[in-house]
Design an enzyme around this catalytic site. Sequence first.
Site, mmCIF file in Angstrom:
data_model
loop_
_atom_site.group_PDB
_atom_site.id
_atom_site.type_symbol
_atom_site.label_atom_id
_atom_site.label_comp_id
_atom_site.label_asym_id
_atom_site.label_seq_id
_atom_site.Cartn_x
_atom_site.Cartn_y
_atom_site.Cartn_z
ATOM 1 C CG ASN A 199 -13.426 -10.453 -34.999
ATOM 2 O OD1 ASN A 199 -13.464 -10.433 -36.722
ATOM 3 N ND2 ASN A 199 -12.030 -11.273 -34.732
ATOM 4 C CE LYS A 257 -13.411 -14.388 -34.261
ATOM 5 N NZ LYS A 257 -13.264 -15.209 -33.586
ATOM 6 C CG HIS A 316 -8.658 -11.707 -32.357
ATOM 7 N ND1 HIS A 316 -8.670 -12.887 -32.194
ATOM 8 C CD2 HIS A 316 -10.072 -11.323 -32.536
ATOM 9 C CE1 HIS A 316 -10.146 -13.296 -31.909
ATOM 10 N NE2 HIS A 316 -10.626 -13.002 -31.872
ATOM 11 C CD GLU A 364 -9.144 -16.028 -33.434
ATOM 12 O OE1 GLU A 364 -10.090 -15.316 -34.921
ATOM 13 O OE2 GLU A 364 -10.410 -16.765 -32.925
ATOM 14 C CD GLU A 397 -12.268 -10.830 -28.479
ATOM 15 O OE1 GLU A 397 -13.696 -10.889 -28.509
ATOM 16 O OE2 GLU A 397 -11.550 -11.577 -29.594
ATOM 17 N N GLY A 424 -15.444 -18.697 -29.642
ATOM 18 C CA GLY A 424 -15.908 -19.841 -30.670
ATOM 19 C C GLY A 424 -15.667 -21.305 -29.798
ATOM 20 C CB SER A 466 -18.792 -17.766 -26.049
ATOM 21 O OG SER A 466 -18.189 -18.547 -26.878
HETATM 22 P P1 13P Z 1 -17.266 -15.993 -30.828
HETATM 23 O O1 13P Z 1 -18.012 -14.666 -30.257
HETATM 24 O O2 13P Z 1 -17.329 -16.593 -31.835
HETATM 25 O O3 13P Z 1 -16.301 -16.626 -29.083
HETATM 26 O O4 13P Z 1 -15.772 -14.807 -30.970
HETATM 27 C C1 13P Z 1 -15.225 -13.606 -30.479
HETATM 28 C C2 13P Z 1 -14.143 -13.598 -31.090
HETATM 29 O O5 13P Z 1 -12.756 -13.745 -31.544
HETATM 30 C C3 13P Z 1 -14.679 -11.855 -31.269
HETATM 31 O O6 13P Z 1 -13.429 -11.128 -31.599
#
Ligand code: 13P
Length: 246
Positions: free
Chosen positions: A9, A11, A93, A95, A164, A170, A208
């Site tokens: 992903n 982002k 997601h 976010e 997740e 992150g 992560s």
């Molecule tokens: P990270 O691997 O940067 O923690 O992000 C995970 C994520 O949100 C994947 O969709």
Amino acid sequence: MRKKLVVGNWKMHGNRSANAALLAGLKEAGPWNADVAVCVPFPYIAETALALTSQAIAFGAQDCSAQEQGAFTGEVSSAMLADLGCRYVIVGHSERRAYHHESDQLVADKAKAALAHGVTPIVCVGETLVEREAGQTELVVKRQLAAVIHTLTHCIGEIVLAYEPVWAIGTGLTASPEQAQAVHAVLRKQLQAATQKADAMRILYGGSVKPDNAAQLFACADIDGGLIGGAALKTADFSVICRAAS
Ligand code: 13P
């Protein structure tokens, strides 16, 4: 035996030259004995499609509209994603749930719209740190998944699910394999009650995932691959994670 799936992903990262270098690096590093995909920002889907022609790496988007078409300024329909050759679209997601106030029902409607056009939704669920500390992890993820099961009914077996934990995204804090497996088992059980296909469905872990913890996570019985954020932006890291899934 379920074939593992690793999805990057990206982002809101990248530009045309960085993307080209990353995709060229991944093509060099593969193939792997796992399904691999990248979910890229909308403006880069078409170029990604060209870069990955006839390659073993699939591609997709990070969101789609729940609407079919019409006056929805700024939205992108799942028909458009299908038109561009997307195999996957991430929906729900954390976010988007947090910053765009997406409800469980909207996420379910997006998953339905994607399936209607043959694009596989990767439906994300996960609890916040406050929810985990309040002992509400199961309650939250089951509520999020229930909306999708209710909306998709007999098509639920066609989705990819991703667990997740919001507190692990992150942050460098990863759920331990035991913590992740426990939630995956709960989700698998909920799917089993809804579809006979549950044992063939893939449940990804995200939060992560890095080269040094991927193998341990992927060794868990109900963890069928990963949804990778930061580490998906580095060819070397992402390819080690894909190899760990192979
Ligand atoms: P990270 O691997 O940067 O923690 O992000 C995970 C994520 O949100 C994947 O969709």
